[in-house]
Design an enzyme around this catalytic site. Sequence first.
Site, PDB file in Angstrom:
ATOM      1  N   HIS A  50       0.817  -1.214   0.000  1.00 15.50           N
ATOM      2  CA  HIS A  50       0.000   0.000   0.000  1.00 15.50           C
ATOM      3  C   HIS A  50       0.853   1.269   0.000  1.00 15.50           C
ATOM      4  O   HIS A  50       0.352   2.340   0.342  1.00 15.50           O
ATOM      5  CB  HIS A  50      -0.925   0.013   1.220  1.00 15.50           C
ATOM      6  CG  HIS A  50      -1.955  -1.076   1.202  1.00 15.50           C
ATOM      7  ND1 HIS A  50      -2.924  -1.186   0.226  1.00 15.50           N
ATOM      8  CD2 HIS A  50      -2.179  -2.116   2.044  1.00 15.50           C
ATOM      9  CE1 HIS A  50      -3.687  -2.233   0.462  1.00 15.50           C
ATOM     10  NE2 HIS A  50      -3.252  -2.831   1.555  1.00 15.50           N
ATOM     11  N   ARG A  75       7.071  -6.093   3.409  1.00 13.67           N
ATOM     12  CA  ARG A  75       5.802  -6.704   2.999  1.00 13.67           C
ATOM     13  C   ARG A  75       5.662  -6.545   1.490  1.00 13.67           C
ATOM     14  O   ARG A  75       5.709  -5.434   0.960  1.00 13.67           O
ATOM     15  CB  ARG A  75       4.601  -6.067   3.690  1.00 13.67           C
ATOM     16  CG  ARG A  75       3.289  -6.725   3.225  1.00 13.67           C
ATOM     17  CD  ARG A  75       2.088  -6.314   4.017  1.00 13.67           C
ATOM     18  NE  ARG A  75       1.681  -4.930   3.758  1.00 13.67           N
ATOM     19  CZ  ARG A  75       0.565  -4.385   4.237  1.00 13.67           C
ATOM     20  NH1 ARG A  75      -0.220  -5.104   5.031  1.00 13.67           N
ATOM     21  NH2 ARG A  75       0.260  -3.132   3.974  1.00 13.67           N
ATOM     22  N   ASP A  89      16.502 -11.424  -3.776  1.00 15.91           N
ATOM     23  CA  ASP A  89      17.786 -11.087  -4.388  1.00 15.91           C
ATOM     24  C   ASP A  89      18.280  -9.697  -3.985  1.00 15.91           C
ATOM     25  O   ASP A  89      19.485  -9.427  -4.023  1.00 15.91           O
ATOM     26  CB  ASP A  89      17.692 -11.187  -5.916  1.00 15.91           C
ATOM     27  CG  ASP A  89      17.801 -12.616  -6.423  1.00 15.91           C
ATOM     28  OD1 ASP A  89      18.133 -13.514  -5.617  1.00 15.91           O
ATOM     29  OD2 ASP A  89      17.543 -12.849  -7.618  1.00 15.91           O
ATOM     30  N   GLU A 154      -5.631 -12.308   6.796  1.00 17.40           N
ATOM     31  CA  GLU A 154      -6.514 -11.141   6.796  1.00 17.40           C
ATOM     32  C   GLU A 154      -7.857 -11.408   6.131  1.00 17.40           C
ATOM     33  O   GLU A 154      -8.494 -10.493   5.610  1.00 17.40           O
ATOM     34  CB  GLU A 154      -5.816  -9.933   6.168  1.00 17.40           C
ATOM     35  CG  GLU A 154      -4.928 -10.228   4.999  1.00 17.40           C
ATOM     36  CD  GLU A 154      -4.026  -9.061   4.624  1.00 17.40           C
ATOM     37  OE1 GLU A 154      -4.244  -7.931   5.102  1.00 17.40           O
ATOM     38  OE2 GLU A 154      -3.101  -9.278   3.825  1.00 17.40           O
ATOM     39  N   ASP A 180      -8.140  -5.613   6.896  1.00 15.13           N
ATOM     40  CA  ASP A 180      -8.793  -6.422   5.872  1.00 15.13           C
ATOM     41  C   ASP A 180      -9.615  -7.545   6.486  1.00 15.13           C
ATOM     42  O   ASP A 180     -10.642  -7.945   5.929  1.00 15.13           O
ATOM     43  CB  ASP A 180      -7.753  -6.990   4.909  1.00 15.13           C
ATOM     44  CG  ASP A 180      -7.326  -5.972   3.867  1.00 15.13           C
ATOM     45  OD1 ASP A 180      -8.185  -5.486   3.120  1.00 15.13           O
ATOM     46  OD2 ASP A 180      -6.125  -5.646   3.810  1.00 15.13           O
TER      47      ASP A 180
END
Length: 261
Positions: A50, A75, A89, A154, A180
């Site tokens: 987000h 996240r 990576d 969620e 959520d």
Amino acid sequence: MPLQLKPTLREDLAAADRALIGGWVCSGSPVMAEIMAGSGLDLVLIDMEHAPNGLESVLAQLHALSGYPVTPLVRLSSDDPVTIKQVLDLGVQNLLIPMISTPEQARAVAASTQYPPAGRRGIGNALARSGRWNRVRDYLDDAASHISIYLQIETAEGVENAEAIAAVEGIDGIFAGPSDLSASMGLLGQQTHPQVVDAVKSTFTAARRAGKTAGVNAFDPAAARDYLDAGASWVLVGADVSLVARGSEQLAADFIPRTAH
């Protein structure tokens, strides 16, 4: 001389004698990341779901965090295996994957984070920051020991499957997202509704039964303390953008006459 990577969140949690406390960096700013890193928090989570973050900005924030005794997490925006590969990576050692509702999803994530034969992670450590360009001894053989993977629960379905999700090999724990989750339960915007709180706490129990740890997002201080009392192993209690938003609003309220608004 071989390089040594930082301990993972999994190792931090195992060594801790208390729950770990963290905050979000949602601004996309390395400066804000560094400010959060020097705050005394245990964890700083960089958000790609987000927040206005891509691979380059995440890397810049990792650099900003690297000089501080804080554990970085990222996240991701989804469980896409290509994104997982790219972020690993970059040298991210601790991943949080959102919107996981089934053990099948959890197994797919576990496969995406491990090299063959255990999984399907693409091999590019010689070219990437993950193994410090082949400067971390035996990174290919020991890569799983250098990362920890957490799945965000969620949805109501995710809560029902929480124990099976947490039990998947290669997954280190689960993390409840009340925002959520409340929407999934038909309680949009009611993160502290008793039914939502009970559902979140049930994920703590599910994780313990699976032998794993559980965390939660809780910007409300009373909710955060309640979740800590209920056995959360780690709690994220605020975000850079929210702190600036509320702080700047307070400045305006303190110094601008009410009639000017």
